[in-house]
Design a protein around this motif. Sequence first.
Motif, PDB file in Angstrom:
ATOM      1  N   ILE A  99      -9.792  -8.595 -10.306  1.00 16.05           N
ATOM      2  CA  ILE A  99      -8.899  -8.654  -9.148  1.00 16.05           C
ATOM      3  C   ILE A  99      -8.167  -7.311  -9.110  1.00 16.05           C
ATOM      4  N   VAL A 100      -8.191  -6.656  -7.965  1.00 20.31           N
ATOM      5  CA  VAL A 100      -7.542  -5.350  -7.847  1.00 20.31           C
ATOM      6  C   VAL A 100      -6.227  -5.530  -7.104  1.00 20.31           C
ATOM      7  N   GLU A 101      -5.147  -5.088  -7.733  1.00 21.32           N
ATOM      8  CA  GLU A 101      -3.813  -5.253  -7.156  1.00 21.32           C
ATOM      9  C   GLU A 101      -3.270  -3.898  -6.691  1.00 21.32           C
ATOM     10  N   PRO A 102      -2.244  -3.950  -5.847  1.00 21.87           N
ATOM     11  CA  PRO A 102      -1.646  -2.678  -5.384  1.00 21.87           C
ATOM     12  C   PRO A 102      -1.252  -1.773  -6.541  1.00 21.87           C
ATOM     13  N   LYS A 103      -0.792  -2.369  -7.670  1.00 24.46           N
ATOM     14  CA  LYS A 103      -0.353  -1.517  -8.786  1.00 24.46           C
ATOM     15  C   LYS A 103      -1.524  -0.795  -9.459  1.00 24.46           C
ATOM     16  N   ASP A 104      -2.745  -1.199  -9.117  1.00 21.77           N
ATOM     17  CA  ASP A 104      -3.916  -0.496  -9.668  1.00 21.77           C
ATOM     18  C   ASP A 104      -4.220   0.802  -8.923  1.00 21.77           C
ATOM     19  N   VAL A 105      -3.564   1.005  -7.811  1.00 24.36           N
ATOM     20  CA  VAL A 105      -3.792   2.236  -7.039  1.00 24.36           C
ATOM     21  C   VAL A 105      -2.770   3.274  -7.505  1.00 24.36           C
ATOM     22  N   PRO A 106      -3.202   4.335  -8.178  1.00 18.40           N
ATOM     23  CA  PRO A 106      -2.251   5.261  -8.806  1.00 18.40           C
ATOM     24  C   PRO A 106      -1.235   5.866  -7.838  1.00 18.40           C
ATOM     25  N   GLN A 107      -1.671   6.232  -6.654  1.00 21.72           N
ATOM     26  CA  GLN A 107      -0.745   6.884  -5.709  1.00 21.72           C
ATOM     27  C   GLN A 107      -0.881   6.099  -4.407  1.00 21.72           C
ATOM     28  N   ASN A 108      -0.189   4.933  -4.386  1.00 23.33           N
ATOM     29  CA  ASN A 108      -0.505   3.940  -3.358  1.00 23.33           C
ATOM     30  C   ASN A 108       0.278   4.146  -2.067  1.00 23.33           C
ATOM     31  N   LEU A 109       0.414   5.364  -1.627  1.00 18.80           N
ATOM     32  CA  LEU A 109       1.029   5.615  -0.325  1.00 18.80           C
ATOM     33  C   LEU A 109       0.459   6.926   0.195  1.00 18.80           C
ATOM     34  N   ASN A 110       0.035   6.915   1.433  1.00 19.72           N
ATOM     35  CA  ASN A 110      -0.666   8.087   1.955  1.00 19.72           C
ATOM     36  C   ASN A 110      -0.512   8.115   3.470  1.00 19.72           C
TER      37      ASN A 110
END
Lengths: 334, 600
Positions: free
Chosen positions: B82-93
């Motif tokens: 399960i992939v969560e938002p916290k798995d995205v290192p730089q989660n704002l673009n």
Amino acid sequence: MALRRGRGFACVNYPIGMNLGGDPSQALVHATPDGKFMVTLSSIDLGQGMKSVTRQIAAETLGVPVSDVYVDTADSDTGPHCMGSFASRGTHRVGNAVIRAATEARTQLLEAAAEELEVDAADLEPDGEGGIQVRGAPQRSISVADAAIAAQFKQGRTLSGRGIFLVPPSEVDPETGEMSPVTCFAHAAMAVDVEVDDETGEVRVVEINSAYEVGRALNPKLVEQQLIGGAWMGLSHALYETTEPYYPEREHLPLDFNSYLMPGPGNIAPHNIAILERPAEDAPFGGKGPGEMCANPVLPAVANAVFDAVGVRCDELPITPEKILRGLRSANGS
Amino acid sequence: MSSIEFRKELFANERPEGLNEIGRPTIRQDILGHVTGRSPFYDDHLFDGLLHMRCVRSPHHHARIRSIDFSEAARLDGVIRIVEPKDVPQNLNTLLSLINFGKEDEPLLTPSKVGYRGEPVLAVIADSERQARAAVDAVRIEWEVLPHVLDVEEALAPDAPVVNEVYPGNTFEYYDKYDHQKLRFGDVEQAFATADRIVEGRYRMSPIEQAPMETCGAIAVPETNDRIACYTSTQALFFSLGTTAKLLDMSSARLHFVGGTVGGGFGGKVDSIVEPMSVLGALLTGAPVKFMWDREEEMQVGAPRGAELWDIKDGLDSRGRIVARSFTGYFDSGAYTRLSSYAVVKATGHLPGPYSIPNVASNVYCVFTNRTPATAMRGFGITGVDFAIECQMDRCARAAGLNPIEFRILNAYRDGDMKAHRRKAKNTALIECCQVVADKSRWLIGSQSRSQSSLRGGGGERAEIPATAIDEVGRIGDRRRREVPTAPFAAGDRKQLPAGTQRGEETPAAPPQNPDMLGHLQSESTAAADPLPTTQSMPRLQPPADRQVDRQPARIPTRDPKAPASGTDAGQAPTRQPPTRRPPVRRTSVSRHISGFRRR
């Protein structure tokens, strides 16, 4: 109740390349040992013909037949940077980068040939058929293949070139909107004849007559394909397509091609096209990208034709039978 | 049946012929692969152990996540991760951060509050697509539904719900100053007051799907050398590569993107979502991962051409000349910026259409609403406003009692005319297009219209920049405090800018970096037959004041004494000219992900 005929007109211009510039593209060109040329890009061929157009531009610039040029593209490990295939920028930006790269390679090619023929490179010209000859004395010549072999195995010379094309980024004045959007514009005009069924609200496009000014048709068949297909897309935008039929309400949303309407083969109208070519000063061989603008005049021309036919202004796209019937009813006061 | 003709007699003296390969109907290099169904698209790359990734999406237009329970989903057969938002290192673009335009406003996976129906909040990676779908269905989310706004005008009201906290006024912010893009040329108010008649119209275009046959997707494959290969449908290889490197905070050197053969793009394959998703999946699992939209996602979650709303007001004089044109435009950006901010500026540069109008004003807004974000599509920033302008032109022609083609020719721009964005028109051909269509469609126009030309009648008075009324209405944040009118000058505040005010200049292409890249065609036989050097392939370094005068410098470029002599014919080799007329560009910062310059 009747089928009512009408005709509408529209004309447009279209900016070529990314607005305000700042969108570079690069190209690399190199010769294989026996004098075939490889053009390496990272640009994307979406079906618009990027590979064909850049191949022709490279062949023209190098002075070799198009069959001796191959375009390799869209691998980030080998292809140099390209901003992307959008904004009608491919032909203009990538084409110019290819001209520069091919020009540099051609300079090397002519110098290699000059060394073999013991003449000045400035006196040489490619014959476009795989040979290089002394200008005015075609009997003194060498094949591109022999020149390339000599360069590679005898002279220790690369026949390669690099090219980049960039319209530098520029700024907008916040108060007046003053800006340098793009360096060239394409143009189009169009008359559309329609038949509107005032009982069902159905619109049939009877005929399209158009003129598109594209700078230069670098490949006339690709231009034809773009214009025919693009106008079809415009017709589809005008009469059928939307992801939100009751925008701004998000209801009755189409989820597939059963409910997302598009014209079928039976809805395709005859389209008579005239191509005008006024070369742009900084475009490759004058060619402007025709890809985006071809749809644009169709939308208003159809709307204007519908008004001419039944007196209903459909100012909201798409022009559905429902909107036409509602317009007719409110005009009749019923 | 359809037909095509080439009107070679038009502009013939500007167009050298005698080229070898250019102008020929050469068939495509890749046509055999296409027509035999063998050209490899991204989804034709096959890998053992390929995993499938799908997203859990918001069912609401606007809602806060109270809680997420994916324990049941994680236990299902075949579910790998399960992939969560916290798995995205730089989660704002924001997409245009690659050219440093706009604020970071969109996560790849949304952690707390969603702004549109279909927004992804979680992803599932499973052995098969069916198992991934089952796991998505098994995720339980408790939502707190928030009030939403779907209409661009309602979104500008002081009490409208805030769609995107990064832009609390529900508009993109231009130049740290205004909540819209302005265009001001001349004085529309004054011209309206003296015009013979006023014509007004309101035009709207609903969202449109790019509708490629091949939906957006990518397959990411870990390679043994600690790199990830990504096979993608992108329209912009390095744009997607750079966006992926940024979101995943990884070196671009570890990414190998392969694309090229694409089943239709039309603008919908620039957004660079499927690439970072699949690469993230490959990084987290160490296995090949495919992330591909199904048709429903392509239709309703993938960004469409956004809706536009345009109000146009025209003033006409007694002869049918348009003396003033005012626009108020709204681009419905959906919940995030994507590329709509750019489209607003591009549309503004396009106004008032291909016509010479002495007084023009516009306010164009990039508005956030609780719908699927909009993005590029064929004709981006132009198609919607061309629809508005040309329907308006039809209204005006009828109001003036003129034939619609004659009315266009009467108002058409010509070489040398000053455009509303304060640059001169050149290389125009609108009048000729109108005349040719009149012929082809047997739509009669008078001899007066037939005798007009894009080459004549422009410039002179029409090249002048008029005294211009300006205003400072619509500063960022004002609309949250009180109702502010959206149309130019509707709030009354006015100042005057003197005639002739021009702050920049035409921005020509950067010259070739080396002399041997400068087109030989400029000195060759094809050019000799050409009376106008403007038709040559290479960029001219300075715009011509006069073609005849300009001809010589284009053929015999000056030598830059600092440039090294190159080879045998250095004396003839055209060299870089000093960019004396280049307008200043403020290079305030460069993105570390793919170079680019700040656009302000």
